[in-house]
Write a protein that holds these residues in place. Structure first.
Motif, PDB file in Angstrom:
ATOM      1  N   ILE A   1       2.387   1.782  -3.432  1.00 20.24           N
ATOM      2  CA  ILE A   1       1.416   2.377  -4.363  1.00 20.24           C
ATOM      3  C   ILE A   1       1.234   3.874  -4.074  1.00 20.24           C
ATOM      4  O   ILE A   1       1.143   4.692  -4.996  1.00 20.24           O
ATOM      5  CB  ILE A   1       0.093   1.597  -4.303  1.00 20.24           C
ATOM      6  CG1 ILE A   1       0.297   0.253  -5.007  1.00 20.24           C
ATOM      7  CG2 ILE A   1      -1.047   2.386  -4.957  1.00 20.24           C
ATOM      8  CD1 ILE A   1      -0.878  -0.686  -4.928  1.00 20.24           C
ATOM      9  N   ALA A   2       1.237   4.238  -2.793  1.00 16.84           N
ATOM     10  CA  ALA A   2       1.165   5.661  -2.459  1.00 16.84           C
ATOM     11  C   ALA A   2       2.365   6.415  -3.037  1.00 16.84           C
ATOM     12  O   ALA A   2       2.227   7.534  -3.555  1.00 16.84           O
ATOM     13  CB  ALA A   2       1.103   5.837  -0.940  1.00 16.84           C
ATOM     14  N   ARG A   3       3.534   5.797  -2.973  1.00 15.52           N
ATOM     15  CA  ARG A   3       4.739   6.447  -3.539  1.00 15.52           C
ATOM     16  C   ARG A   3       4.630   6.552  -5.069  1.00 15.52           C
ATOM     17  O   ARG A   3       5.074   7.543  -5.660  1.00 15.52           O
ATOM     18  CB  ARG A   3       5.997   5.674  -3.149  1.00 15.52           C
ATOM     19  CG  ARG A   3       6.306   5.634  -1.669  1.00 15.52           C
ATOM     20  CD  ARG A   3       6.490   7.001  -1.068  1.00 15.52           C
ATOM     21  NE  ARG A   3       6.838   6.930   0.347  1.00 15.52           N
ATOM     22  CZ  ARG A   3       6.736   7.951   1.193  1.00 15.52           C
ATOM     23  NH1 ARG A   3       6.306   9.139   0.778  1.00 15.52           N
ATOM     24  NH2 ARG A   3       7.065   7.815   2.452  1.00 15.52           N
TER      25      ARG A   3
ATOM     26  N   ASP B   1       0.830  -1.212   0.000  1.00  6.49           N
ATOM     27  CA  ASP B   1       0.000   0.000   0.000  1.00  6.49           C
ATOM     28  C   ASP B   1       0.865   1.263   0.000  1.00  6.49           C
ATOM     29  O   ASP B   1       0.523   2.265  -0.635  1.00  6.49           O
ATOM     30  CB  ASP B   1      -0.933   0.009   1.216  1.00  6.49           C
ATOM     31  CG  ASP B   1      -2.156  -0.889   1.020  1.00  6.49           C
ATOM     32  OD1 ASP B   1      -2.296  -1.466  -0.076  1.00  6.49           O
ATOM     33  OD2 ASP B   1      -2.959  -1.000   1.964  1.00  6.49           O
ATOM     34  N   ILE B   2       1.971   1.209   0.733  1.00  7.75           N
ATOM     35  CA  ILE B   2       2.848   2.394   0.761  1.00  7.75           C
ATOM     36  C   ILE B   2       3.552   2.543  -0.594  1.00  7.75           C
ATOM     37  O   ILE B   2       3.709   3.651  -1.101  1.00  7.75           O
ATOM     38  CB  ILE B   2       3.870   2.316   1.906  1.00  7.75           C
ATOM     39  CG1 ILE B   2       3.213   1.910   3.210  1.00  7.75           C
ATOM     40  CG2 ILE B   2       4.551   3.686   2.075  1.00  7.75           C
ATOM     41  CD1 ILE B   2       4.189   1.770   4.382  1.00  7.75           C
TER      42      ILE B   2
ATOM     43  N   GLN C   1       2.618   9.523  -5.702  1.00  5.81           N
ATOM     44  CA  GLN C   1       3.372  10.766  -5.489  1.00  5.81           C
ATOM     45  C   GLN C   1       4.325  11.028  -6.663  1.00  5.81           C
ATOM     46  O   GLN C   1       4.434  12.158  -7.154  1.00  5.81           O
ATOM     47  CB  GLN C   1       4.175  10.678  -4.186  1.00  5.81           C
ATOM     48  CG  GLN C   1       3.326  10.772  -2.928  1.00  5.81           C
ATOM     49  CD  GLN C   1       4.180  10.775  -1.669  1.00  5.81           C
ATOM     50  OE1 GLN C   1       5.168  10.042  -1.570  1.00  5.81           O
ATOM     51  NE2 GLN C   1       3.793  11.598  -0.698  1.00  5.81           N
TER      52      GLN C   1
END
Lengths: 68, 552
Positions: free
Chosen positions: B242-244, B239-240, B247
């Motif tokens: 994908i967040a990156r 999940d992180i 960004q």
């Protein structure tokens, strides 16, 4: 191609605390419950990190549980 | 009269087009003709029965310090690599004030597993700014270098100790922008940053204290030059990651820059992660963003002994602290029953069986020959000890010189990895060349691509594999003069045997400054490597040619 739904997140502001993030990101919830929820959704910050809970400006802070 | 004609090989030109029999003519460091060439040359390189391809480009390395005493980045060059990108993961050796050197050495030691002697015994620090670093490495380059500048060191330059304490103010962000411009003007190919790394004291590296607004401001500068942003995301959490990706996509679209993130590993424990990563990348590319996931070819194999700290113990901070001590203190700690009891307890209620039972004794060191190839689990049973205690005691009995191998700890299933590497949006890289010296060999990933995924599994054609390592990488990074065999391009050329190219066996070498040890692999199947038209490696030997350049 449209973007699929992913977990919503915020990044901490300068010097921002988890309580302030809870107030900002989950304003409709009781602060204590919101803080507990944020802690449980972000173990990479609140459990795995040394010291636990050290908030960094670059952090991804999820404001909802995992999808699905 | 040409300088060089490479004659009679199967030309695989980097474009992905089918190979064809032909010649390549070189003049003044450039390719001047490709095809059937009849002219004369000062030197002919016979390539009959061989592949003639553009030199390979390795986009994720940490050769920053090695290039100061070894301009060939050995053994990268003999594996066909003619251009390396150092400065990844927020760390570079410039801009860096003399007073801050030790701090950055500590970060390299912690994050990239490089011995301190590598920074103190083999060269003289003559620079602080990026232009000075460039001048220092350019004196004797045999390989081309496209260096990134690290966000952490830029932050350290501008903010001093506050770089690892707080957000930057507007004036500091502006100063960082100015410094980034200076570095890009001096030849940096882009900026690297990290969201995961810590220094030798466990403190997050400076880049992690940056607000997104700071990265946005620096990306605006990258946009002025059209250059790369590289990041290390939290690769352990999908999940992180994908967040990156999101960004990076925002920055890519806003500033019209390419971005890349590494590493991307496959794991059968989390079998959907790569698919989810690539799916998000596809979505972002469809919006026009450029977010390139970098994937390594090799499985994760980690070797270590208790002679030095290792990545293997990353989740055991007490072990790391003890293994960082000088040898006498380390041995004393390992002989102290109270300390050992705590160390064993750290490995879990099973005494380390789950974590360490699969380890295999490598051999060729201080360990008894009869133990070579046996698992630590078996050895522990024979000794009547729990696994972690067996590791400690066996090591103590042999001067700590017992190397163990954690093989196939991830990213090892060829039938899964092959299609991932072949995906058009997956960027092959993440070798970490020049880093993690005593944990695994970061050399030979290119040969492994051909041996495992072209010859053995057929996941990629020869032409696809060459294109991935050459033209596609050059295009992603904006290296306009590299990556293709066509007139006008730099004459970076590798000649290899498609039937035998491989990564060679991993073996320890003691060729680092201060007799430091590292794992290396000697190339197989590589005949000749030309860098900017000069033969840099041929017949198993490195030449005296020093034709490498900083190539942005």
């Amino acid at each position: 191609m449209a973007l699929s739904l992913q977990r919503r997140f915020v990044t901490p502001g300068p010097g921002e605390t988890v309580e302030e993030i809870a107030d900002r990101a989950l304003p409709d919830q009781d602060q204590g419950a919101a803080v507990d929820a944020i802690r449980s959704w972000n173990l990479h910050i609140f459990a795995m990190r040394r010291p636990p809970g050290l908030l960094l400006g670059s952090d991804v802070v999820f404001i909802e549980p995992p999808i699905g | 009269m040409y300088d060089v004609i490479v004659r009679g090989g199967l030309v695989v030109d980097g474009s992905g087009a089918p190979g064809y029999l032909g010649d390549v003519a070189v003049q003044d460091g450039k390719i001047v003709a490709v095809g059937q060439i009849t002219g004369d040359a000062l030197r002919f390189v016979e390539a009959e029965g061989r592949i003639v391809a553009p030199g390979f480009i390795d986009p994720h390395t940490h050769f920053d310090v090695q290039l100061l005493w070894d301009g060939a980045a050995k053994p990268a060059l003999e594996h066909g690599i003619t251009c390396v990108v150092p400065g990844n993961c927020s760390l570079s050796l410039a801009p860096l004030r003399a007073a801050d050197r030790q701090q950055v050495i500590g970060m390299f030691q912690q994050i990239e597993e490089m011995p301190p002697a590598a920074f103190t015994e083999a060269f003289e620090w003559t620079w602080e700014d990026f232009a000075g670093y460039r001048a220092a490495i350019e004196k004797s380059l045999s390989i081309n270098v496209a260096p990134l500048v690290g966000h952490s060191v830029i932050r350290l330059w501008v903010m001093g100790p506050h770089a690892q304490e707080r957000a930057a103010d507007a004036g500091e962000i502006s100063a960082m922008q100015d410094m980034l411009r200076e570095c890009l003007d001096a030849g940096a190919v882009g900026l690297s940053t990290s969201f995961v790394d810590v220094d030798e004291n466990g403190r997050p590296v400076p880049s992690r204290f940056a607000q997104f607004e700071e990265l946005d401001a620096l990306s605006a500068v990258l946009g002025e030059y059209g250059r790369m942003l590289q990041i290390v995301p939290e690769f352990y959490a999908i999940d992180i990651t994908i967040a990156r990706i999101d960004q990076l996509a925002e920055l890519s679209l806003k500033h019209n820059i390419p971005t890349t993130f590494s590493p991307v590993f496959d794991s059968t424990a989390t079998p959907d992660n790569v698919a989810r990563t690539v799916a998000r990348v596809e979505e972002q590319f469809s919006r026009g963003a450029r977010v390139w996931p970098q994937m390594q070819t090799r499985p994760i194999d980690i070797s270590f002994s208790l002679l030095r700290p290792s990545l293997f113990f990353a989740r055991l901070p007490r072990w790391v602290r003890i293994l960082r001590q000088p040898l006498e203190q380390r041995i004393a700690a390992l002989r102290d029953p109270e300390t050992v009891a705590k160390m064993v307890a750290d490995t879990g209620p099973d005494g380390g069986e789950r974590m360490m039972g699969r380890l295999v004794v490598r051999g060729g060191d201080g360990a008894p020959v009869e133990l070579t190839g046996r698992t630590l689990s078996d050895i522990a049973k024979d000794r009547g000890e729990v696994t972690a205690l067996a590791l400690i005691n066996l090591s103590l009995e042999h001067g700590l010189d017992v190397a163990l191998l954690s093989a196939n700890a991830g990213h090892e299933v060829t039938d899964r990895i092959g299609p991932m590497l072949a995906h058009p949006l997956v960027h092959i890289g993440a070798s970490d060349g020049g880093a993690h010296l005593a944990s695994f060999s970061t050399y030979g990933d290119t040969g492994y691509l051909f041996s495992e995924f072209v010859r053995k599994s057929g996941a990629l054609s020869l032409e696809q594999a060459v294109a991935k390592l050459t033209a596609e990488t050059a295009d992603i990074w904006g290296l306009k003069d590299r990556g293709r065999l066509e007139a006008g391009k730099a004459a970076d050329i590798v000649i290899f045997d498609a039937a035998t190219i491989g990564r060679g066996e991993e073996r320890p070498a003691f060729d680092m400054p201060g007799n430091g040890m590292r794992y290396v692999r000697a190339a197989t199947g590589i005949d000749t490597v030309l860098v900017n038209g000069q033969v840099a490696y041929a017949g198993g030997q490195y030449s005296e040619a020093r034709a490498g350049v900083v190539c942005v």
